[in-house]
Scaffold this motif. Sequence first.
Motif, short mmCIF file in Angstrom:
data_model
loop_
_atom_site.label_atom_id
_atom_site.label_comp_id
_atom_site.label_asym_id
_atom_site.label_seq_id
_atom_site.Cartn_x
_atom_site.Cartn_y
_atom_site.Cartn_z
N VAL B 2 -27.66 -51.99 -63.90
CA VAL B 2 -26.42 -51.32 -64.24
C VAL B 2 -25.40 -52.36 -64.72
O VAL B 2 -25.26 -53.43 -64.13
CB VAL B 2 -25.86 -50.57 -63.01
CG1 VAL B 2 -24.54 -49.92 -63.34
CG2 VAL B 2 -26.86 -49.54 -62.54
N GLU B 3 -24.69 -52.01 -65.76
CA GLU B 3 -23.67 -52.93 -66.30
C GLU B 3 -22.51 -53.08 -65.32
O GLU B 3 -22.22 -52.19 -64.55
CB GLU B 3 -23.10 -52.35 -67.62
CG GLU B 3 -24.17 -51.97 -68.63
CD GLU B 3 -24.73 -53.19 -69.35
OE1 GLU B 3 -23.96 -54.10 -69.61
OE2 GLU B 3 -25.97 -53.22 -69.57
N THR B 6 -19.49 -50.24 -65.09
CA THR B 6 -19.89 -48.85 -65.32
C THR B 6 -19.99 -48.14 -63.98
O THR B 6 -20.01 -48.77 -62.92
CB THR B 6 -21.26 -48.76 -66.02
OG1 THR B 6 -22.24 -49.33 -65.16
CG2 THR B 6 -21.23 -49.46 -67.34
N ARG B 7 -20.08 -46.87 -64.00
CA ARG B 7 -20.13 -46.11 -62.77
C ARG B 7 -21.16 -44.99 -62.92
O ARG B 7 -21.00 -44.09 -63.75
CB ARG B 7 -18.75 -45.50 -62.50
CG ARG B 7 -18.40 -45.51 -61.05
CD ARG B 7 -17.00 -45.04 -60.84
NE ARG B 7 -16.12 -46.09 -60.34
CZ ARG B 7 -14.91 -45.82 -59.83
NH1 ARG B 7 -14.45 -44.60 -59.80
NH2 ARG B 7 -14.16 -46.80 -59.39
N ARG B 8 -22.21 -45.04 -62.10
CA ARG B 8 -23.27 -44.02 -62.20
C ARG B 8 -22.78 -42.72 -61.58
O ARG B 8 -21.91 -42.73 -60.70
CB ARG B 8 -24.51 -44.50 -61.46
CG ARG B 8 -25.11 -45.74 -62.05
CD ARG B 8 -25.91 -46.49 -61.00
NE ARG B 8 -25.04 -47.01 -59.95
CZ ARG B 8 -25.49 -47.60 -58.85
NH1 ARG B 8 -26.78 -47.72 -58.66
NH2 ARG B 8 -24.65 -48.05 -57.95
#
Lengths: 188, 188
Positions: B2-3, B6-8
């Motif tokens: 995950v970058e 960012t927010r999953r």
Amino acid sequence: MVEEGTRRRGAALEADILDATWAELMAVGYARLTMEGVAARARTGKQVLYRRWRNRADLVIAAIRHHSGAIADRVPDTGSLRGDVLAVLRLMAERQRELGPDVVHGLMAEAGDRKSEAVEIMHGVMTTVLERAAERGEVPTADLPERIVTLPADLLRHEIVLSDRLVTEATLEEIVDDVFLPLVTGHG
Amino acid sequence: MVEEGTRRRGAALEADILDATWAELMAVGYARLTMEGVAARARTGKQVLYRRWRNRADLVIAAIRHHSGAIADRVPDTGSLRGDVLAVLRLMAERQRELGPDVVHGLMAEAGDRKSEAVEIMHGVMTTVLERAAERGEVPTADLPERIVTLPADLLRHEIVLSDRLVTEATLEEIVDDVFLPLVTGHG
DNA sequence: CTCCATTAGAGACGCACCGTCTCTTAAAAT
DNA sequence: ATTTTAAGAGACGGTGCGTCTCTAATGGAG
């Protein structure tokens, strides 16, 4: 009951602690039984418990034994194989009913190495029962595969611990009449 | 991966969490798996876990399902009753081998209400297997006592959870050849 | 009968983890 | 562009663990 200012020791203290553990077990169940709770009920300190038992599971197992004695010490002898096996299963079921399902379940998780003890004990009991049956001529031989010797106890244990169904007399009879007896009588 | 920044969300986040739970399970086992540990490994907060699952047991059960799928979705069809039952037992044993004994034991204790799910699922699978066998004429009828339908799965489950013996191919064959097949073929 | 080694009784301690809560801010919904 | 939702992060009080320390009662040795 203990006087003010006296101090219990050795076996007397141990018996009091095991009684307190049993009482706590009946009062709050296994999941919420704590060492602190047992110590308080027995009016002693935690250290006294840890000096004798390594953990909750060991303490509770000791308390159960203290309260109800060993199954291996009273192998039934009713005169027939069917009666003996049913009596053995009844002993197991009775003990479980007294403990309640959550105690049995909870213990299994923390029992660790001591889990197989029950299996071995019941193997001994069933061997005695089967030898008597062979002497009476009820079965061709007592020299059966281990899996079949322990089958009734294993099935009942599964029923008690892993299914949530209520164990009734009918359950025991199913195990004996539908599964066990057909296998041992038709085995030669 | 995950970058940064960012927010999953939603399903993607859920899948990441279940993967992290599985990894944690393999890394530390069930007894030492904590919600905090899973949250850290998934790089998220505990609240995110509690928003989706009520407790450890639910989370871990979801993770196991996510990782290995449902047994009920792949009922074996080998062409013979013996082959089918053995295949079913192999599926159960494989899953247990992957999880390891302590995960299985630990789950049982906290599973509570969800404990009987496994029993019911295997009853469905075995019913399918037995119906096919009855169509082929291998057994007189698929209408057997429930206890006998679930017998192989019950015995294996007992072996896995309640005895500490290692489950081998020979164990599965004993269950099928010494216990199950003699009972179902001589029934009717 | 006195002294001594033992250990019961009591509770403080640090630790780990639980489950709840708050707060900021990214991401979707409109 | 604005609003709603919920992710990410961590603080919080609480509980029980297992260890440690201190004191005083007890039973055995002499």
